[in-house]
Design an enzyme around this catalytic site. Sequence first.
Site: not given
Length: 324
Positions: A254, A300
């Site tokens: 995400y 990430h």
Amino acid sequence: MSILRLRRIRNLTLLFCVITFTMILFSYSLWDPSLLFSKHALHPKRPCSCRHCLTDLDDDPWNADHFNRSIHPLMTRENSVLSEETFKWWQSLQSGMKPANYSEVVEELFQVIPDEVLYMDARPERCRTCSVVGNSGNLKGSEYGDLIDSSKFIFRMNMAPTSGFEEDVGTRTTHHFLYPESAIDLDNNTRLVLIPYKTLDLQWLISALTTGTIKHTYLPVVPRIKANRDKVLIYNPTFFKYVYDSWLEGHGRYPSTGFLSLVLALHICDEVSVFGFGADQSGSWHHYWENNNMKHTGVHDGDYEHNITMLLVEKHKIKMFHGT
């Protein structure tokens, strides 16, 4: 027809054209006489009054593929209903906890915080300048404080302090992005922008502003926070997924808080300046208030986010300040 008469007709025609043009220009400028001789007076349809407007380049095919201005970044009762696909994706971000009834939690949430649609006021006379301030150590010694504070909106995130670092990071904060595990107290004038990763995060916010009963998510969290509940905003999970799908094209698990803040700024601001992103000049990764190097989290895709950010710089969508 005599030459003299032809000259008179030509001169009268020219005078008529000049008067007509002046009257049109003056009528456009009545609401702001300073625009009478402004370069913008000849371009009344510009999307904003800044020198460079974010939407000036919306006809770029790349922008068309990435920007979806129909999705509002902030949650309201009306847009809180999530598609099945979005809800499953959002709930999977931090799985392992049995979620409460989402719609019931949302209803309770908007009894505690305002339910209002904000920042839909784009117009030719608006110039909303925004500074998105990351937490990189490259801010140390940058002396960007005054420049950051000159923006109308100033976004900070997570545990970012200003006290003791004013010369480099400024003093003002209008919006502070956080999630339960990174929460800090805020002053009465700052908007808390919650980035929720699960229904429990919404429940925590309700609790943190009222009873203080929730003290643990997947980590211990502060049970109460100081924040102006009339200024609290919620990052829309639908917008969250849009950032992941359209901007990051599924890279990483995400988006980072910094990238989520940046894309929100692209949707509500007219000019965006970015500070405190990336490593320092020596290639080290650390927070500006710490000296120890940070470990990169695997959730990430930092390289992909960096590449998209630099492409935004190249396309003159944002201005990047690299620091020291």
